[in-house]
Design a protein around this motif. Structure first.
Motif, mmCIF file in Angstrom:
data_model
loop_
_atom_site.group_PDB
_atom_site.id
_atom_site.type_symbol
_atom_site.label_atom_id
_atom_site.label_comp_id
_atom_site.label_asym_id
_atom_site.label_seq_id
_atom_site.Cartn_x
_atom_site.Cartn_y
_atom_site.Cartn_z
ATOM 1 N N ALA A 61 0.828 -1.203 0.000
ATOM 2 C CA ALA A 61 0.000 0.000 0.000
ATOM 3 C C ALA A 61 0.864 1.255 0.000
ATOM 4 O O ALA A 61 1.927 1.295 0.621
ATOM 5 C CB ALA A 61 -0.919 0.001 1.218
ATOM 6 N N TRP A 62 0.391 2.266 -0.697
ATOM 7 C CA TRP A 62 1.089 3.541 -0.744
ATOM 8 C C TRP A 62 0.104 4.662 -1.045
ATOM 9 O O TRP A 62 -1.018 4.416 -1.457
ATOM 10 C CB TRP A 62 2.199 3.515 -1.809
ATOM 11 C CG TRP A 62 1.701 3.407 -3.231
ATOM 12 C CD1 TRP A 62 1.444 4.445 -4.090
ATOM 13 C CD2 TRP A 62 1.402 2.213 -3.958
ATOM 14 N NE1 TRP A 62 1.002 3.967 -5.302
ATOM 15 C CE2 TRP A 62 0.967 2.594 -5.255
ATOM 16 C CE3 TRP A 62 1.447 0.850 -3.651
ATOM 17 C CZ2 TRP A 62 0.575 1.674 -6.229
ATOM 18 C CZ3 TRP A 62 1.071 -0.075 -4.628
ATOM 19 C CH2 TRP A 62 0.647 0.341 -5.889
ATOM 20 N N TRP A 63 0.545 5.898 -0.798
ATOM 21 C CA TRP A 63 -0.231 7.066 -1.214
ATOM 22 C C TRP A 63 0.518 7.738 -2.361
ATOM 23 O O TRP A 63 1.718 7.549 -2.529
ATOM 24 C CB TRP A 63 -0.431 8.045 -0.058
ATOM 25 C CG TRP A 63 0.805 8.820 0.326
ATOM 26 C CD1 TRP A 63 1.295 9.965 -0.266
ATOM 27 C CD2 TRP A 63 1.736 8.499 1.375
ATOM 28 N NE1 TRP A 63 2.445 10.375 0.358
ATOM 29 C CE2 TRP A 63 2.742 9.500 1.359
ATOM 30 C CE3 TRP A 63 1.803 7.487 2.334
ATOM 31 C CZ2 TRP A 63 3.811 9.497 2.270
ATOM 32 C CZ3 TRP A 63 2.855 7.492 3.223
ATOM 33 C CH2 TRP A 63 3.848 8.481 3.189
ATOM 34 N N PHE A 92 -3.364 1.653 -3.714
ATOM 35 C CA PHE A 92 -2.966 3.045 -3.550
ATOM 36 C C PHE A 92 -4.158 3.909 -3.193
ATOM 37 O O PHE A 92 -5.307 3.600 -3.518
ATOM 38 C CB PHE A 92 -2.259 3.570 -4.803
ATOM 39 C CG PHE A 92 -3.113 3.622 -6.044
ATOM 40 C CD1 PHE A 92 -3.899 4.723 -6.325
ATOM 41 C CD2 PHE A 92 -3.113 2.562 -6.941
ATOM 42 C CE1 PHE A 92 -4.673 4.776 -7.467
ATOM 43 C CE2 PHE A 92 -3.890 2.604 -8.094
ATOM 44 C CZ PHE A 92 -4.670 3.713 -8.352
ATOM 45 N N SER A 93 -3.862 5.007 -2.512
ATOM 46 C CA SER A 93 -4.905 5.931 -2.052
ATOM 47 C C SER A 93 -4.388 7.353 -2.175
ATOM 48 O O SER A 93 -3.181 7.593 -2.218
ATOM 49 C CB SER A 93 -5.260 5.676 -0.583
ATOM 50 O OG SER A 93 -5.596 4.331 -0.347
ATOM 51 N N TYR A 98 -5.266 7.630 2.849
ATOM 52 C CA TYR A 98 -4.299 6.567 3.153
ATOM 53 C C TYR A 98 -4.193 6.281 4.648
ATOM 54 O O TYR A 98 -4.288 5.135 5.089
ATOM 55 C CB TYR A 98 -2.923 6.948 2.592
ATOM 56 C CG TYR A 98 -1.853 5.915 2.870
ATOM 57 C CD1 TYR A 98 -1.724 4.791 2.061
ATOM 58 C CD2 TYR A 98 -0.981 6.051 3.949
ATOM 59 C CE1 TYR A 98 -0.743 3.837 2.306
ATOM 60 C CE2 TYR A 98 0.002 5.109 4.207
ATOM 61 C CZ TYR A 98 0.119 4.005 3.385
ATOM 62 O OH TYR A 98 1.084 3.058 3.640
ATOM 63 N N TRP A 99 -4.009 7.355 5.438
ATOM 64 C CA TRP A 99 -3.768 7.137 6.867
ATOM 65 C C TRP A 99 -5.025 6.677 7.598
ATOM 66 O O TRP A 99 -4.943 5.927 8.580
ATOM 67 C CB TRP A 99 -3.196 8.414 7.493
ATOM 68 C CG TRP A 99 -1.846 8.704 6.920
ATOM 69 C CD1 TRP A 99 -1.530 9.625 5.970
ATOM 70 C CD2 TRP A 99 -0.627 8.009 7.220
ATOM 71 N NE1 TRP A 99 -0.202 9.563 5.670
ATOM 72 C CE2 TRP A 99 0.383 8.588 6.406
ATOM 73 C CE3 TRP A 99 -0.295 6.974 8.077
ATOM 74 C CZ2 TRP A 99 1.701 8.159 6.449
ATOM 75 C CZ3 TRP A 99 1.019 6.538 8.120
ATOM 76 C CH2 TRP A 99 2.002 7.118 7.314
#
Length: 458
Positions: A61-63, A92-93, A98-99
């Motif tokens: 996962a990543w932003w 991804f977001s 994301y958080w």
């Protein structure tokens, strides 16, 4: 532990404000949690290798922006192509989401195997036993860090463990509309003092009508930078830095005076914008000079995305953030990290993926420094001929402008920082709307901020 996990979810609400000016850190660490995470990593590693059929399924996962998403998915495809039997689900977001997602997953012990991590939240996740110590994987050769800058590598450490691997070197960067300034005979220099910055901001406003966005509603990193000029660390253990409210009053005076004099952008401009979005930043988005800014307080790895978002024919310049003492204030930092969650059932395979991202030239010829300058000096040298002109500008900026004129980055901040950040933004908004004086805002931040930090200590 339940209370701390709940605080992670609460912190995620304010995390979205950190995208444009982003980084610092949160929370103290306990040895018992570190030991637990290390033991978990060892146990899971043994379980994943025992009777392994050579297959593994992981999530990562990543932003990020669309450019990052596309490039990251391509390296995932490359890794799985080179390692048959390994499947990686890329998730991804937007930074805003994301958080929140990660905090929810942490509370449910269902975090992705590999997570993109920010310096701001490293301590917080480590102290809650949510990340795996990477040192065993470095010691056994799974992850090669022999070509890494040691200071940057150590930024992923908490106590005696290394919990996150830097995936790009970064620095504060003032991005600006060079075309506008050139057309009006205005120049900006590197390492501007605060007085010089205010003077040039006033000149730009008088000549063009364009105003200045002083990191609106993303104040934590800007305040941290501001205070470093006076050798003040914003977040200390259980308290805010400084002996009085005076430096905080001075910070809010920038907004109070700038609004009164007309050169700071009106806060109403942000009412219907996603703050932190490059595409909606007043530097590149707006209908008139009144709604636009000549500059943006950003980080060096945001240059490429800002150039892409800028109107056709607009050249984007890059320089340093202003400070009363530029050398004391400026710093190099990890743009982000990758870390392995303690929920991973395949930590050894996840470690191999981190090694691939760190040391594969093929991988980095896809990423092309979008997250920042690669951690491995050999990789950075190898991909340099393939980098676009803007990334080359970032490398020159980091190596020639920032590196010789900077100081050690602040340590990760302690528990309570997220709540204080929320308070900073609220007070700054009230000052900009004329609902509170800078004097009162500075005093309130110092008093309430210290109370917040003290209540979260230990």
């Amino acid at each position: 532990m339940k209370r701390k996990l709940a605080l992670l979810a609460a912190a995620a609400v304010t995390a979205a404000t950190l995208a444009g000016c982003g980084s610092s850190s949160a929370t103290g660490e306990t040895a018992s949690n570190s030991d637990t995470a290390a033991e978990t990593a060892t146990t899971q590693s043994a379980e994943s290798s025992e009777g392994s059929s050579g297959s593994a399924s992981l999530t990562m996962a990543w932003w990020g922006n669309q450019t990052r998403n596309e490039r990251t998915q391509k390296i995932i495809d490359l890794y799985t192509e080179q390692n048959p039997g390994v499947a990686i689900d890329g998730q991804f977001s937007e930074f805003n989401d994301y958080w929140n997602k990660l905090a929810t997953a942490a509370a449910g012990h269902s975090m992705p195997d590999i997570v993109q991590m920010d310096y701001k939240y490293l301590n917080q996740y480590v102290s809650n036993g949510l990340l795996v110590d990477l040192k065993p994987y470095i010691e056994d050769g799974t992850i090669d860090t022999s070509d890494a800058n040691q200071d940057v590598l150590n930024s992923g450490m908490v106590d005696d463990g290394l919990y996150a691997l830097c995936n790009g070197i970064n620095a504060p960067a003032l991005l600006y509309n060079k075309t506008l300034l050139d057309e009006n005979g205005i120049t900006v220099k590197d390492n501007m003092t605060m007085d010089e910055f205010i003077q040039v901001s006033k000149e730009i406003y008088e000549k063009t009508g364009y105003k200045t966005n002083l990191c609106y509603n993303q104040n934590e990193q800007w305040l941290e930078y501001f205070l470093r000029a006076d050798d003040i660390v914003l977040y200390e253990d259980g308290k805010l830095g400084g002996d009085s409210a005076d430096p905080y009053v001075d910070f809010f005076k920038l907004y109070e005076d700038g609004i009164a004099d007309g050169w700071v952008i009106d806060p109403s401009v942000f009412a219907e914008r996603s703050i932190g979005s490059v595409e909606q930043d007043p530097l590149v988005y707006g209908s008139s000079p009144e709604t636009m800014s000549w500059c943006a307080f950003a980080y060096s790895n945001q240059l490429t995305a800002t150039v892409a978002a800028a109107p056709e024919g607009t050249e984007i310049g890059i320089t340093t953030w202003p400070s009363a003492d530029p050398v004391k204030s400026d710093y190099l930092k990890p743009s982000q990290f990758f870390a392995i969650s303690s929920d991973s059932k395949n930590p050894e395979e996840a470690a191999k993926i981190l090694n691939f991202i760190t040391n594969s030239v093929d991988c980095n010829n896809i990423l092309l420094g979008e997250r920042g300058i690669p951690l491995s000096s050999k990789v950075a040298d190898a991909i340099a001929p393939n980098l676009d002109a803007d990334t080359q500008r970032v490398i020159t900026f980091v190596n020639e402008v920032v590196s010789p004129n900077s100081s050690q980055v602040n340590p990760p901040s302690t528990n309570g920082a997220s709540e204080v950040n929320d308070l900073i933004n609220k007070l700054q908004e009230q000052v900009c709307y004329g609902q509170m004086t800078a004097e009162d805002a500075g005093k309130q931040l110092f008093e309430q901020g210290n109370q917040i930090m003290a209540s979260n200590a230990g």
